[in-house]
Scaffold this motif. Structure first.
Motif, PDB file in Angstrom:
ATOM      1  N   LEU A 144       0.814  -1.103   0.090  1.00 25.68           N
ATOM      2  CA  LEU A 144       0.110   0.058  -0.019  1.00 25.68           C
ATOM      3  C   LEU A 144       0.887   1.257  -0.027  1.00 25.68           C
ATOM      4  O   LEU A 144       0.537   2.121  -0.607  1.00 25.68           O
ATOM      5  CB  LEU A 144      -0.857  -0.213   1.408  1.00 25.68           C
ATOM      6  CG  LEU A 144      -2.156  -0.961   1.177  1.00 25.68           C
ATOM      7  CD1 LEU A 144      -2.598  -0.788   2.504  1.00 25.68           C
ATOM      8  CD2 LEU A 144      -3.013  -0.441   0.107  1.00 25.68           C
ATOM      9  N   LEU A 145       1.832   1.269   0.744  1.00 26.31           N
ATOM     10  CA  LEU A 145       2.724   2.434   1.031  1.00 26.31           C
ATOM     11  C   LEU A 145       3.465   2.588  -0.578  1.00 26.31           C
ATOM     12  O   LEU A 145       3.689   3.702  -0.915  1.00 26.31           O
ATOM     13  CB  LEU A 145       3.938   2.265   1.853  1.00 26.31           C
ATOM     14  CG  LEU A 145       3.262   2.493   3.288  1.00 26.31           C
ATOM     15  CD1 LEU A 145       4.532   2.068   4.196  1.00 26.31           C
ATOM     16  CD2 LEU A 145       2.467   3.641   3.787  1.00 26.31           C
ATOM     17  N   ALA A 146       3.870   1.372  -1.120  1.00 25.16           N
ATOM     18  CA  ALA A 146       4.623   1.627  -2.432  1.00 25.16           C
ATOM     19  C   ALA A 146       3.686   2.114  -3.394  1.00 25.16           C
ATOM     20  O   ALA A 146       4.045   2.906  -4.371  1.00 25.16           O
ATOM     21  CB  ALA A 146       5.170   0.259  -2.743  1.00 25.16           C
ATOM     22  N   ALA A 147       2.591   1.620  -3.303  1.00 19.90           N
ATOM     23  CA  ALA A 147       1.344   2.030  -4.305  1.00 19.90           C
ATOM     24  C   ALA A 147       0.882   3.437  -4.019  1.00 19.90           C
ATOM     25  O   ALA A 147       0.787   4.215  -5.006  1.00 19.90           O
ATOM     26  CB  ALA A 147       0.170   1.144  -4.313  1.00 19.90           C
ATOM     27  N   GLY A 148       0.721   3.861  -2.804  1.00 16.92           N
ATOM     28  CA  GLY A 148       0.561   5.454  -2.606  1.00 16.92           C
ATOM     29  C   GLY A 148       1.734   6.131  -3.105  1.00 16.92           C
ATOM     30  O   GLY A 148       1.560   7.128  -3.881  1.00 16.92           O
ATOM     31  N   ALA A 149       3.176   5.816  -3.047  1.00 15.74           N
ATOM     32  CA  ALA A 149       4.122   6.736  -3.515  1.00 15.74           C
ATOM     33  C   ALA A 149       4.142   6.686  -5.070  1.00 15.74           C
ATOM     34  O   ALA A 149       4.405   7.907  -5.694  1.00 15.74           O
ATOM     35  CB  ALA A 149       5.529   6.094  -2.912  1.00 15.74           C
ATOM     36  N   GLY A 150       3.909   5.445  -5.617  1.00 12.81           N
ATOM     37  CA  GLY A 150       3.592   5.557  -7.088  1.00 12.81           C
ATOM     38  C   GLY A 150       2.811   6.278  -7.669  1.00 12.81           C
ATOM     39  O   GLY A 150       2.920   7.185  -8.492  1.00 12.81           O
ATOM     40  N   VAL A 151       1.616   6.240  -7.124  1.00  9.32           N
ATOM     41  CA  VAL A 151       0.331   7.186  -7.527  1.00  9.32           C
ATOM     42  C   VAL A 151       0.795   8.728  -7.332  1.00  9.32           C
ATOM     43  O   VAL A 151       0.595   9.574  -8.261  1.00  9.32           O
ATOM     44  CB  VAL A 151      -0.962   7.022  -6.494  1.00  9.32           C
ATOM     45  CG1 VAL A 151      -2.146   8.074  -6.996  1.00  9.32           C
ATOM     46  CG2 VAL A 151      -1.439   5.463  -6.975  1.00  9.32           C
TER      47      VAL A 151
END
Length: 394
Positions: free
Chosen positions: A267-274
């Motif tokens: 989730l953290l990686a996805a949030g940073a990617g978004v």
């Protein structure tokens, strides 16, 4: 409203590859979250259901691993060792024991189906334990069978019919009753009188386990202490099922913790990617944002536009992730079953509407947080400086 949605979709589709990769990152994170929450609910529900269907507070088994014994008693199999029938009187005379139901369980290979058939020899007092049973007919007498609902349905058996006993040559039995659906292993078992089972499998005076129900569940520790301290205590293992399932759940927490950490990192990686994707889009559209501001769009309008684009990306990723998790539920369940110390029957990964909504809401929340920085940066752009900067970069 329609114009705004069209603008959002057009902006996101400008860089389809980049948007697709971002959506995929969110989908992976949401799929991990969905699988974790669904597993937690399914496993807890499965353990509770197993205990309720068994109907016992204690399981008395031969010496050995209590996890293996509980699994065999619940799901059915042949036992490697046995208890003496004489121990049954000791169990029944112990204070606070309301019911002590003896069981002789054995599984035989059935060539007709290519699967095993589980026979359980027992006495009528097991009905006092199996409170989920609804018997059409009656408990079997000598030479009679009590059939689980799935076995009866698969073979077309009805009460009063004399049938060949699966997996046993030249053995017939008359069906005295059929157990209504229990959603558990009992639906597949065939119950016969204890004496018949001991004779049939050539184990006179032997039991595989004893199911014990107490008059007061709060006295579990006292009864366990009494049974372990009796003369037969060295020959049998007394397993408090409530404690056993609690221990199993404690062991499974380590698996849940691992999966939770994976979901959190995803989730953290996805949030940073978004957030990074939208920031790049803001830089690329600096002149466009300046024009919007010049023709009357407020800072709030720009903020909401960028924020909405971020939320749309995360919502798309959330939906894809949930659908992917549902499609892959069987694979996840198989992976978990191979690694758990005890796996209850039924689905371990349960798809529930509340879990779907929770994961979609989590994706929306992720979009709200991930979009804050890019939206704030876009809203801060001055119309004149944005147009001049974009023009100079050209």
């Amino acid at each position: 409203m329609i114009g705004t949605l069209h603008l959002i979709s057009a902006n996101l589709l400008r860089r389809r590859m980049r948007s697709g990769v971002t959506v995929a990152g969110v989908a992976v994170a949401v799929a991990a979250l969905f699988s974790l929450v669904s597993f937690q609910r399914g496993y807890h529900s499965g353990l509770k259901g197993e205990l309720d269907r068994l109907g016992a507070h204690l399981l008395v088994v031969p010496k050995g691993c209590p996890y293996d014994a509980a699994s065999i008693a619940l799901h059915g199999a042949s036992w490697p060792c046995y208890l003496k029938s004489a121990y049954l009187d000791t169990v029944r005379k112990t204070p606070h024991v309301a019911v002590g139901a003896p069981v002789f369980m054995s599984a035989v290979y059935n060539p007709a189906t290519g699967a095993q058939t589980v026979y359980c020899g027992t006495e009528p007092d097991i009905v006092a334990l199996k409170r989920v049973w609804h018997i059409q007919g009656r408990f079997p007498g000598a030479g009679e069978l009590l059939i689980g609902s799935e076995t009866a349905k698969a073979n077309g058996w009805t009460v009063g019919k004399t049938v060949a006993m699966p997996g046993l040559e030249h053995r017939n039995g008359r069906i005295s009753g059929v157990i209504g659906p229990t959603q558990g292993a009992d639906d597949l078992f065939i119950y016969i009188p204890l004496a018949d089972a001991q004779k049939l499998f050539k184990k006179p005076g032997q039991l595989t386990h004893i199911l014990v129900r107490l008059d007061d569940p709060e006295q579990v520790d006292s009864v366990v202490k009494d049974l372990r301290g009796c003369d037969a205590g060295l020959e049998m293992n007394v397993v408090p099922l409530g404690h056993l399932f609690k221990t199993i759940e404690d062991l499974v927490r380590s698996t849940r913790l691992l999966l939770g950490c994976v979901a959190l990192v995803a989730l953290l990686a996805a949030g940073a990617g978004v957030s990074n994707t939208i920031l790049m889009a803001v830089v690329e559209r600096t002149r466009e944002i300046g024009v919007l501001r010049a023709v009357g769009a407020s800072r709030g309008d720009v903020f909401r536009l960028i924020w909405a684009e971020t939320v749309a990306l995360c919502l798309a990723g959330g939906i894809v992730g949930v659908l992917a998790a549902i499609a892959g539920a069987r694979g996840v369940e198989g992976w978990l079953r191979a690694r758990l110390p005890f796996a209850p029957g039924g689905a371990l990964v349960q798809t529930e509407a509340s879990v779907v909504l929770f994961c979609i809401a989590g994706a929306l929340l992720l979009g709200l947080f991930a979009g804050t920085l890019p939206a704030w940066r876009a809203a801060r752009l001055s119309p004149v400086e944005a147009i001049r900067s974009a023009g100079g970069n050209r």
